[in-house]
Design a protein around this motif. Sequence first.
Motif, PDB file in Angstrom:
ATOM      1  N   SER A 285       0.830  -1.203   0.000  1.00 39.00           N
ATOM      2  CA  SER A 285       0.000   0.000   0.000  1.00 39.00           C
ATOM      3  C   SER A 285       0.865   1.254   0.000  1.00 39.00           C
ATOM      4  CB  SER A 285      -0.932   0.000   1.211  1.00 39.00           C
ATOM      5  OG  SER A 285      -0.185  -0.068   2.422  1.00 39.00           O
ATOM      6  N   ASP A 286       2.108   1.145   0.475  1.00 35.55           N
ATOM      7  CA  ASP A 286       3.059   2.252   0.453  1.00 35.55           C
ATOM      8  C   ASP A 286       4.458   1.687   0.641  1.00 35.55           C
ATOM      9  OD1 ASP A 286       3.948   2.688   3.531  1.00 35.55           O
ATOM     10  OD2 ASP A 286       1.815   2.173   3.465  1.00 35.55           O
ATOM     11  N   TYR A 287       5.456   2.490   0.312  1.00 34.79           N
ATOM     12  CA  TYR A 287       6.832   2.013   0.497  1.00 34.79           C
ATOM     13  C   TYR A 287       7.759   3.196   0.758  1.00 34.79           C
ATOM     14  CZ  TYR A 287       7.753   3.530  -4.325  1.00 34.79           C
ATOM     15  OH  TYR A 287       7.903   4.270  -5.476  1.00 34.79           O
ATOM     16  N   ARG A 288       8.912   2.859   1.342  1.00 34.81           N
ATOM     17  CA  ARG A 288       9.954   3.858   1.582  1.00 34.81           C
ATOM     18  C   ARG A 288      11.302   3.268   1.186  1.00 34.81           C
ATOM     19  NH1 ARG A 288       8.693   6.984   7.341  1.00 34.81           N
ATOM     20  NH2 ARG A 288       6.460   7.316   6.976  1.00 34.81           N
ATOM     21  N   LEU A 289      12.172   4.101   0.652  1.00 33.75           N
ATOM     22  CA  LEU A 289      13.545   3.704   0.349  1.00 33.75           C
ATOM     23  C   LEU A 289      14.410   3.969   1.567  1.00 33.75           C
ATOM     24  CD1 LEU A 289      13.938   5.170  -3.254  1.00 33.75           C
ATOM     25  CD2 LEU A 289      13.532   2.780  -2.613  1.00 33.75           C
ATOM     26  N   HIS A 290      15.175   2.956   1.980  1.00 35.24           N
ATOM     27  CA  HIS A 290      15.974   3.124   3.197  1.00 35.24           C
ATOM     28  C   HIS A 290      17.057   2.058   3.222  1.00 35.24           C
ATOM     29  CE1 HIS A 290      16.527   4.650   7.313  1.00 35.24           C
ATOM     30  NE2 HIS A 290      16.812   3.391   7.641  1.00 35.24           N
ATOM     31  N   ASP A 291      18.272   2.456   3.580  1.00 34.80           N
ATOM     32  CA  ASP A 291      19.415   1.551   3.684  1.00 34.80           C
ATOM     33  C   ASP A 291      19.686   1.281   5.158  1.00 34.80           C
ATOM     34  OD1 ASP A 291      21.827   0.234   3.699  1.00 34.80           O
ATOM     35  OD2 ASP A 291      22.810   1.579   2.278  1.00 34.80           O
ATOM     36  N   LEU A 292      19.308   0.102   5.625  1.00 33.00           N
ATOM     37  CA  LEU A 292      19.463  -0.232   7.039  1.00 33.00           C
ATOM     38  C   LEU A 292      20.924  -0.367   7.448  1.00 33.00           C
ATOM     39  CD1 LEU A 292      16.592  -2.833   7.519  1.00 33.00           C
ATOM     40  CD2 LEU A 292      16.746  -0.550   8.517  1.00 33.00           C
ATOM     41  N   ASN A 293      21.792  -0.692   6.527  1.00 31.57           N
ATOM     42  CA  ASN A 293      23.200  -0.803   6.880  1.00 31.57           C
ATOM     43  C   ASN A 293      23.869   0.564   7.016  1.00 31.57           C
ATOM     44  OD1 ASN A 293      23.200  -3.571   7.087  1.00 31.57           O
ATOM     45  ND2 ASN A 293      23.818  -3.916   4.957  1.00 31.57           N
ATOM     46  N   GLN A 294      23.302   1.565   6.373  1.00 33.89           N
ATOM     47  CA  GLN A 294      23.783   2.932   6.562  1.00 33.89           C
ATOM     48  C   GLN A 294      23.131   3.579   7.785  1.00 33.89           C
ATOM     49  OE1 GLN A 294      25.983   5.116   4.821  1.00 33.89           O
ATOM     50  NE2 GLN A 294      26.782   3.223   3.928  1.00 33.89           N
ATOM     51  N   ASN A 295      21.862   3.284   7.996  1.00 33.72           N
ATOM     52  CA  ASN A 295      21.105   3.883   9.098  1.00 33.72           C
ATOM     53  C   ASN A 295      20.119   2.857   9.646  1.00 33.72           C
ATOM     54  OD1 ASN A 295      19.724   5.451  10.914  1.00 33.72           O
ATOM     55  ND2 ASN A 295      18.729   6.737   9.385  1.00 33.72           N
ATOM     56  N   PRO A 296      20.445   2.186  10.751  1.00 37.75           N
ATOM     57  CA  PRO A 296      19.568   1.148  11.290  1.00 37.75           C
ATOM     58  C   PRO A 296      18.255   1.683  11.858  1.00 37.75           C
ATOM     59  CG  PRO A 296      21.812   0.962  12.157  1.00 37.75           C
ATOM     60  CD  PRO A 296      21.709   2.285  11.492  1.00 37.75           C
ATOM     61  N   ALA A 297      18.150   2.994  12.065  1.00 39.14           N
ATOM     62  CA  ALA A 297      16.923   3.566  12.621  1.00 39.14           C
ATOM     63  C   ALA A 297      15.798   3.471  11.597  1.00 39.14           C
ATOM     64  CB  ALA A 297      17.151   5.018  13.027  1.00 39.14           C
ATOM     65  N   LEU A 298      14.691   2.845  11.969  1.00 37.79           N
ATOM     66  CA  LEU A 298      13.562   2.698  11.057  1.00 37.79           C
ATOM     67  C   LEU A 298      12.743   3.987  11.017  1.00 37.79           C
ATOM     68  CD1 LEU A 298      12.426  -0.911  12.051  1.00 37.79           C
ATOM     69  CD2 LEU A 298      13.670  -0.217   9.999  1.00 37.79           C
ATOM     70  N   PRO A 299      12.355   4.441   9.845  1.00 37.37           N
ATOM     71  CA  PRO A 299      11.659   5.734   9.699  1.00 37.37           C
ATOM     72  C   PRO A 299      10.163   5.626   9.998  1.00 37.37           C
ATOM     73  CG  PRO A 299      11.997   4.755   7.550  1.00 37.37           C
ATOM     74  CD  PRO A 299      12.657   3.828   8.534  1.00 37.37           C
ATOM     75  N   TYR A 300       9.828   5.083  11.160  1.00 38.57           N
ATOM     76  CA  TYR A 300       8.439   4.941  11.550  1.00 38.57           C
ATOM     77  C   TYR A 300       8.288   5.299  13.025  1.00 38.57           C
ATOM     78  CZ  TYR A 300       8.264   2.205   7.236  1.00 38.57           C
ATOM     79  OH  TYR A 300       8.378   1.800   5.933  1.00 38.57           O
ATOM     80  N   GLU A 301       7.080   5.696  13.394  1.00 39.95           N
ATOM     81  CA  GLU A 301       6.791   6.051  14.780  1.00 39.95           C
ATOM     82  C   GLU A 301       6.737   4.810  15.652  1.00 39.95           C
ATOM     83  OE1 GLU A 301       6.525   9.128  15.912  1.00 39.95           O
ATOM     84  OE2 GLU A 301       6.865   9.964  13.900  1.00 39.95           O
ATOM     85  N   ASP A 302       6.869   5.018  16.954  1.00 38.37           N
ATOM     86  CA  ASP A 302       6.729   3.927  17.910  1.00 38.37           C
ATOM     87  C   ASP A 302       5.371   3.244  17.727  1.00 38.37           C
ATOM     88  OD1 ASP A 302       9.099   4.922  18.822  1.00 38.37           O
ATOM     89  OD2 ASP A 302       8.360   5.514  20.804  1.00 38.37           O
ATOM     90  N   GLU A 303       5.373   1.936  17.895  1.00 40.31           N
ATOM     91  CA  GLU A 303       4.143   1.130  17.916  1.00 40.31           C
ATOM     92  C   GLU A 303       3.265   1.382  16.692  1.00 40.31           C
ATOM     93  OE1 GLU A 303       2.248   1.665  21.702  1.00 40.31           O
ATOM     94  OE2 GLU A 303       4.019   1.046  22.837  1.00 40.31           O
ATOM     95  N   SER A 304       3.888   1.329  15.509  1.00 40.43           N
ATOM     96  CA  SER A 304       3.188   1.603  14.260  1.00 40.43           C
ATOM     97  C   SER A 304       2.618   0.347  13.595  1.00 40.43           C
ATOM     98  CB  SER A 304       4.127   2.298  13.260  1.00 40.43           C
ATOM     99  OG  SER A 304       4.565   3.549  13.739  1.00 40.43           O
ATOM    100  N   PHE A 305       3.183  -0.826  13.898  1.00 34.31           N
ATOM    101  CA  PHE A 305       2.829  -2.024  13.151  1.00 34.31           C
ATOM    102  C   PHE A 305       2.438  -3.168  14.086  1.00 34.31           C
ATOM    103  CE2 PHE A 305       5.629   0.377  10.362  1.00 34.31           C
ATOM    104  CZ  PHE A 305       4.939   0.325   9.154  1.00 34.31           C
ATOM    105  N   ASP A 306       1.611  -4.074  13.523  1.00 31.17           N
ATOM    106  CA  ASP A 306       1.249  -5.309  14.234  1.00 31.17           C
ATOM    107  C   ASP A 306       2.272  -6.406  13.970  1.00 31.17           C
ATOM    108  OD1 ASP A 306      -1.476  -4.515  15.243  1.00 31.17           O
ATOM    109  OD2 ASP A 306      -1.805  -4.260  13.085  1.00 31.17           O
ATOM    110  N   VAL A 307       2.845  -6.403  12.774  1.00 29.43           N
ATOM    111  CA  VAL A 307       3.759  -7.471  12.356  1.00 29.43           C
ATOM    112  C   VAL A 307       4.863  -6.867  11.495  1.00 29.43           C
ATOM    113  CG1 VAL A 307       3.990  -9.662  11.108  1.00 29.43           C
ATOM    114  CG2 VAL A 307       1.869  -9.166  12.342  1.00 29.43           C
ATOM    115  N   VAL A 308       6.084  -7.369  11.676  1.00 29.79           N
ATOM    116  CA  VAL A 308       7.191  -7.084  10.767  1.00 29.79           C
ATOM    117  C   VAL A 308       7.668  -8.414  10.205  1.00 29.79           C
ATOM    118  CG1 VAL A 308       9.553  -6.230  10.534  1.00 29.79           C
ATOM    119  CG2 VAL A 308       7.913  -4.980  11.955  1.00 29.79           C
TER     120      VAL A 308
END
Length: 412
Positions: A285-308
Amino acid sequence: MKAASQMNDLCIHLHSLAHVKFSAHWQDDIGDHAAIHHVEKFNVWRDIDLLPESLIGDILDQPVGRGKTHSFKAGEIMPTWQSSQLVTVPAKNFTGRFRNGQPIQPRAGRFYPKGMISGVNDVYSENMFPTRVVAIHDNEIVLDYNQPLAGQKIDLEVEIVDIFPPADEHGGRCNDVIQDMLTNGPGMQMPYKGTVTDFFVQGAFDRIDETTDSNFYQQQRKVHHLDANARQSIADLYGHQIANGSKVLDLMASWESHLPQSRNDIELSGLGMNKYELKANSQLSDYRLHDLNQNPALPYEDESFDVVICTASVEYLIQPLRVFAEIRRILKPGGQCMMTFSNRWFPTKSIALWSEMHEFERVGLVIEYFRQSGWSGKINTLSSRGLHRPVDDPHYAKTQITDPVYAVWSQK
């Protein structure tokens, strides 16, 4: 296959061939574990007598379907744990080397082929069966030659998937299915008696290609990284575990998310490296570009998802503990994280440690990612092996066995 499906209304008899799915379940202080082993051509005449008697009744004279769950006490189908199988050898007797010839430094809790250790009775250099180093003291190494599931209570279950026409019998090798299933990896993922395996050594997270990942993943690769059977196994697992109406994040996503296509009740977000692949993923439904090896911080608010979920990608993380802590942060209370992988990856981009380990040790490594990043709930594992690779798969000529599936998941 047509002949098989026409016989599904019949029962198995002594001269039948059948596709039989064997499942083993056990528990430890970490969580619940399952090992699934498919035998697609189970020869009843040859192999039935090697099964525990209680399982025989779930096969002979039975139609397609699932049998009962049978519980076996410690020592009934696997040997009991014996202190006599603890062996101490001089450190110099460990002669293991990597493929490039560099010597291996043994680590406590890790498994190594028995043939790497000299001076042990009845063990030869050709022996590749894994044994565990449990302690290292000065100039000595302590090894545990017990099987990883020795002393473990195990539940077994049989499911008849398909029945085939009988074949003429002219002898052949008898297969001890349960021993083949349980002595070839299951249990290796469990830490040794509650200890922490020494995975995190210097160089463990180095890679052959240390260039920026964005360069590598800039190329669009709309290919399947797992065969159809493995993908279906993962979809079945996700479909079973993920509740209706869940908000799900596909971590390190690509052009397919391995969720059942029928699950249109799920709100699915993707985080990945290639925008063309993400745009091609019809389930997102949506997507974001992000390099976890460059920046491990996920670009989402606390308690945003039910499942990863994360499919066939955990082996590329060079800062896994920070990423796993971030996953826990963005999950709602009671949310779960599910990591699935196989034995195929981009070798230049995976961490060095991944290629060094036995396949079931990789499950243990992911367990440690959870344990050492603040997850306190049960950590569950599953393995699924033994299916045949589809004949139209491009790798069929190399191996006719489907890609194994390994899964590790936990709840916040």
